[in-house]
Scaffold this active site. Structure first.
Site, PDB file in Angstrom:
ATOM      1  N   TYR A 164      44.797 -24.001  20.095  1.00 50.06           N
ATOM      2  CA  TYR A 164      44.748 -24.072  18.627  1.00 50.06           C
ATOM      3  C   TYR A 164      46.025 -23.469  18.026  1.00 50.06           C
ATOM      4  O   TYR A 164      46.707 -24.116  17.227  1.00 50.06           O
ATOM      5  CB  TYR A 164      43.513 -23.304  18.165  1.00 50.06           C
ATOM      6  N   GLY A 207      49.063 -25.428  19.077  1.00 51.19           N
ATOM      7  CA  GLY A 207      48.956 -26.761  18.475  1.00 51.19           C
ATOM      8  C   GLY A 207      49.353 -26.706  17.009  1.00 51.19           C
ATOM      9  O   GLY A 207      50.127 -27.535  16.514  1.00 51.19           O
ATOM     10  N   ASN A 234      27.656 -16.819  11.746  1.00 57.40           N
ATOM     11  CA  ASN A 234      26.815 -16.167  12.770  1.00 57.40           C
ATOM     12  C   ASN A 234      25.967 -15.050  12.176  1.00 57.40           C
ATOM     13  O   ASN A 234      24.753 -14.997  12.367  1.00 57.40           O
ATOM     14  CB  ASN A 234      27.698 -15.554  13.871  1.00 57.40           C
ATOM     15  N   GLN A 276      37.822  -4.294  14.457  1.00 61.20           N
ATOM     16  CA  GLN A 276      38.825  -5.329  14.140  1.00 61.20           C
ATOM     17  C   GLN A 276      38.598  -5.795  12.698  1.00 61.20           C
ATOM     18  O   GLN A 276      37.458  -5.844  12.235  1.00 61.20           O
ATOM     19  CB  GLN A 276      38.762  -6.503  15.127  1.00 61.20           C
TER      20      GLN A 276
HETATM   21  P1  NAD Z   1      35.589 -27.948  10.363  1.00 62.40           P
HETATM   22  O1  NAD Z   1      35.427 -27.945  11.845  1.00 62.40           O
HETATM   23  O2  NAD Z   1      34.391 -27.795   9.513  1.00 62.40           O
HETATM   24  O3  NAD Z   1      36.324 -29.270   9.890  1.00 62.40           O
HETATM   25  C1  NAD Z   1      37.227 -29.985  10.699  1.00 62.40           C
HETATM   26  C2  NAD Z   1      36.930 -31.462  10.509  1.00 62.40           C
HETATM   27  O4  NAD Z   1      37.874 -32.233  11.266  1.00 62.40           O
HETATM   28  C3  NAD Z   1      35.541 -31.859  11.009  1.00 62.40           C
HETATM   29  O5  NAD Z   1      34.906 -32.658  10.052  1.00 62.40           O
HETATM   30  C4  NAD Z   1      35.820 -32.638  12.282  1.00 62.40           C
HETATM   31  O6  NAD Z   1      34.835 -33.571  12.593  1.00 62.40           O
HETATM   32  C5  NAD Z   1      37.169 -33.256  11.955  1.00 62.40           C
HETATM   33  N1  NAD Z   1      37.956 -33.616  13.140  1.00 62.40           N
HETATM   34  C6  NAD Z   1      38.224 -32.847  14.227  1.00 62.40           C
HETATM   35  N2  NAD Z   1      39.024 -33.522  15.065  1.00 62.40           N
HETATM   36  C7  NAD Z   1      39.271 -34.733  14.495  1.00 62.40           C
HETATM   37  C8  NAD Z   1      40.019 -35.864  14.890  1.00 62.40           C
HETATM   38  N3  NAD Z   1      40.683 -35.901  16.050  1.00 62.40           N
HETATM   39  N4  NAD Z   1      40.049 -36.934  14.062  1.00 62.40           N
HETATM   40  C9  NAD Z   1      39.362 -36.930  12.894  1.00 62.40           C
HETATM   41  N5  NAD Z   1      38.637 -35.889  12.470  1.00 62.40           N
HETATM   42  C10 NAD Z   1      38.588 -34.801  13.279  1.00 62.40           C
HETATM   43  O7  NAD Z   1      36.668 -26.817  10.031  1.00 62.40           O
HETATM   44  P2  NAD Z   1      37.212 -26.286   8.625  1.00 62.40           P
HETATM   45  O8  NAD Z   1      36.916 -24.856   8.548  1.00 62.40           O
HETATM   46  O9  NAD Z   1      36.793 -27.173   7.530  1.00 62.40           O
HETATM   47  O10 NAD Z   1      38.771 -26.421   8.854  1.00 62.40           O
HETATM   48  C11 NAD Z   1      39.538 -27.475   8.288  1.00 62.40           C
HETATM   49  C12 NAD Z   1      41.015 -27.246   8.587  1.00 62.40           C
HETATM   50  O11 NAD Z   1      41.436 -25.999   8.049  1.00 62.40           O
HETATM   51  C13 NAD Z   1      41.338 -27.224  10.077  1.00 62.40           C
HETATM   52  O12 NAD Z   1      42.562 -27.908  10.283  1.00 62.40           O
HETATM   53  C14 NAD Z   1      41.521 -25.753  10.365  1.00 62.40           C
HETATM   54  O13 NAD Z   1      42.428 -25.541  11.420  1.00 62.40           O
HETATM   55  C15 NAD Z   1      42.051 -25.225   9.058  1.00 62.40           C
HETATM   56  N6  NAD Z   1      41.732 -23.790   8.892  1.00 62.40           N
HETATM   57  C16 NAD Z   1      40.477 -23.392   8.518  1.00 62.40           C
HETATM   58  C17 NAD Z   1      40.202 -22.033   8.396  1.00 62.40           C
HETATM   59  C18 NAD Z   1      38.855 -21.517   7.944  1.00 62.40           C
HETATM   60  O14 NAD Z   1      38.677 -20.303   7.855  1.00 62.40           O
HETATM   61  N7  NAD Z   1      37.902 -22.351   7.618  1.00 62.40           N
HETATM   62  C19 NAD Z   1      41.201 -21.093   8.681  1.00 62.40           C
HETATM   63  C20 NAD Z   1      42.434 -21.546   9.103  1.00 62.40           C
HETATM   64  C21 NAD Z   1      42.707 -22.894   9.188  1.00 62.40           C
HETATM   65  N1  UDP Z   2      32.850 -11.924  15.697  1.00 64.64           N
HETATM   66  C1  UDP Z   2      31.799 -11.045  15.920  1.00 64.64           C
HETATM   67  N2  UDP Z   2      30.549 -11.549  16.096  1.00 64.64           N
HETATM   68  C2  UDP Z   2      30.283 -12.867  16.011  1.00 64.64           C
HETATM   69  C3  UDP Z   2      31.338 -13.774  15.756  1.00 64.64           C
HETATM   70  C4  UDP Z   2      32.607 -13.267  15.602  1.00 64.64           C
HETATM   71  O1  UDP Z   2      31.993  -9.835  15.987  1.00 64.64           O
HETATM   72  O2  UDP Z   2      29.090 -13.233  16.172  1.00 64.64           O
HETATM   73  C5  UDP Z   2      34.187 -11.381  15.506  1.00 64.64           C
HETATM   74  C6  UDP Z   2      35.275 -12.053  16.329  1.00 64.64           C
HETATM   75  O3  UDP Z   2      35.384 -11.460  17.614  1.00 64.64           O
HETATM   76  C7  UDP Z   2      36.502 -11.768  15.464  1.00 64.64           C
HETATM   77  C8  UDP Z   2      35.954 -11.815  14.034  1.00 64.64           C
HETATM   78  O4  UDP Z   2      34.560 -11.621  14.157  1.00 64.64           O
HETATM   79  O5  UDP Z   2      36.994 -10.484  15.722  1.00 64.64           O
HETATM   80  C9  UDP Z   2      36.218 -13.125  13.324  1.00 64.64           C
HETATM   81  O6  UDP Z   2      35.800 -14.162  14.179  1.00 64.64           O
HETATM   82  P1  UDP Z   2      35.796 -15.696  13.766  1.00 64.64           P
HETATM   83  O7  UDP Z   2      35.335 -16.446  14.961  1.00 64.64           O
HETATM   84  O8  UDP Z   2      35.048 -15.878  12.505  1.00 64.64           O
HETATM   85  O9  UDP Z   2      37.291 -16.075  13.426  1.00 64.64           O
HETATM   86  P2  UDP Z   2      38.730 -15.587  13.929  1.00 64.64           P
HETATM   87  O10 UDP Z   2      39.235 -14.750  12.827  1.00 64.64           O
HETATM   88  O11 UDP Z   2      38.610 -14.812  15.210  1.00 64.64           O
HETATM   89  O12 UDP Z   2      39.452 -16.860  14.128  1.00 64.64           O
END
Ligand code: NAD
Ligand code: UDP
Length: 342
Positions: free
Chosen positions: A169, A172, A214, A233
């Site tokens: 991730y 990527g 969670n 953390q």
């Molecule tokens: P999510 O998993 O709910 O949404 C991702 C969506 O992408 C899903 O609907 C999934 O089916 C679709 N998808 C995955 N692979 C695909 C593919 N190959 N082709 C078409 N669709 C595909 O996650 P989210 O939280 O909504 O995250 C959305 C974006 O924001 C992601 O790119 C993620 O990396 C980024 N992001 C989110 C967070 C967060 O806290 N939510 C933090 C950092 C970055």
């Molecule tokens: N975490 C936790 N319990 C859970 C799920 C996550 O303590 O049931 C912790 C995880 O180890 C991390 C933080 O919560 O330190 C945030 O985790 P999350 O998976 O939401 O996102 P991250 O910031 O690690 O991408």
């Protein structure tokens, strides 16, 4: 090249024809990952702004339930498609969100995660280049890895383990950023890159393993709350509505604004405190239990959002308690249990 020329030649005619009796300012906006957590909220806001929205998703982690309420809107269209394959559509703006975001989901098939980040980015950039669209990339705070600079500013180059389980991730997304900036330099493409910090809210997947979902689901079910490590953390949690407002502001900036721009809520708390707040808001009797900290789990994370404030005049408005209560209400309804136990 010939295709691109032909497309550009007829582009304005097509647009005039399509919109002759309509609102000429209606933009055609594509959201990849539009059926996911963030994508579905973004589609909603784009519709509310009067755009035609094309939601593209392969439903790996997204759900049709997330977008069901928009399906009857004539300005909303969905397409089941994996962005690892080329896509030929005519749009004015692209938001590239497709990628599993929770550690559990992106580590489930790490090779596919890397493919989605890289091949997906190449396909979306190629599409943007062909049709002359603005293209937005949902990057992540994970590009900073386990940061040694705190809070993280955009010029910090990160501390990522290229060999670890999070690398599919992190690397990527890092390489996707490189591709965006190379398309900008090489093809003068209008790009917008944001680095998203932990965001939560209604429509998170109940089983995605992220900490907010969670803890809430565990507390609502009366199960033990699982803290990984000792809970010291830190993370900083942004409510989804605030984040989406930042996305829209970023897309609306002039061509000189490319990012990367951090978007997140700078209110940082230890994970243990989050657990206590969730338990108290739900009135749950759940016990807190401790589990091993996953490998490469960042010890601290908090955005410096000075750049977003300056460039976008953006700052998060929703405090943690308000956002958690809305998220709890969503999960309570999904699970069919009361939002408050006592
Ligand atoms: P999510 O998993 O709910 O949404 C991702 C969506 O992408 C899903 O609907 C999934 O089916 C679709 N998808 C995955 N692979 C695909 C593919 N190959 N082709 C078409 N669709 C595909 O996650 P989210 O939280 O909504 O995250 C959305 C974006 O924001 C992601 O790119 C993620 O990396 C980024 N992001 C989110 C967070 C967060 O806290 N939510 C933090 C950092 C970055
Ligand atoms: N975490 C936790 N319990 C859970 C799920 C996550 O303590 O049931 C912790 C995880 O180890 C991390 C933080 O919560 O330190 C945030 O985790 P999350 O998976 O939401 O996102 P991250 O910031 O690690 O991408």
């Amino acid at each position: 090249m010939v295709m691109a020329y032909r497309y550009r030649k007829y582009h304005h005619i097509l647009r005039l024809g399509l919109h002759s009796n309509m609102n000429v300012t209606r933009k055609r906006v594509m959201v990849t990952g539009g059926a996911g957590f963030l994508g579905s909220h973004l589609c909603e806001q784009l519709l509310a702004q009067g755009n035609d929205v094309l939601c593209v998703d392969n439903y790996f982690t997204g759900r049709r339930d997330n977008i069901a309420h928009m399906l009857s809107n004539p300005h909303f269209e969905t397409m089941r498609h994996d962005i690892c394959f080329p896509l030929y559509v005519e749009v004015d703006e692209i938001y590239n969100l497709a990628c599993p975001a929770s550690p559990v989901h992106y580590q489930h098939d790490p090779v596919q995660t890397t493919k989605t980040s890289l091949i997906g980015a190449i396909n979306m950039l190629g599409l943007a280049k062909r049709v002359g669209a603005k293209v937005f990339q949902a990057s992540t705070s994970e590009v900073y890895g386990d940061p040694t600079v705190h809070p993280q500013t955009e010029d910090y180059r990160g501390n990522v383990n290229t060999l670890g389980p999070r690398a599919c991730y992190d690397e990527g997304k890092r390489c996707a950023e490189t591709l965006f900036f190379d398309y900008r330099r090489q093809h003068n493409l209008p790009i917008k890159v944001v680095r998203i910090f932990n965001t939560y809210g209604p429509r998170m997947h109940p089983d995605d393993g992220r900490v907010v979902s969670n803890f809430i689901v565990q507390a609502l079910r009366g199960e033990d709350i699982t803290i990984y490590g000792d809970g010291s953390q830190t993370r900083a949690f942004c409510f989804v509505d605030d984040l989406i407002a930042g996305f829209l502001r970023m897309m609306a900036t002039g061509a000189d604004v490319t990012g990367p721009v951090n978007l997140g809520n700078p209110h940082e708390i230890p994970v243990r405190e989050l657990a206590e707040r969730v338990v108290s808001l739900i009135g749950a009797e759940s016990k807190i239990v401790y589990r091993p900290l996953p490998q490469d789990d960042p010890l601290q994370r908090c955005p410096d959002i000075s750049l977003a404030k300056r460039l976008l005049d953006w700052t998060p408005k929703v405090d943690l308690e308000t956002g958690l209560l809305q998220t709890i209400a969503y999960f309570a309804q999904l699970l069919g249990v009361p939002a408050r136990k006592a």
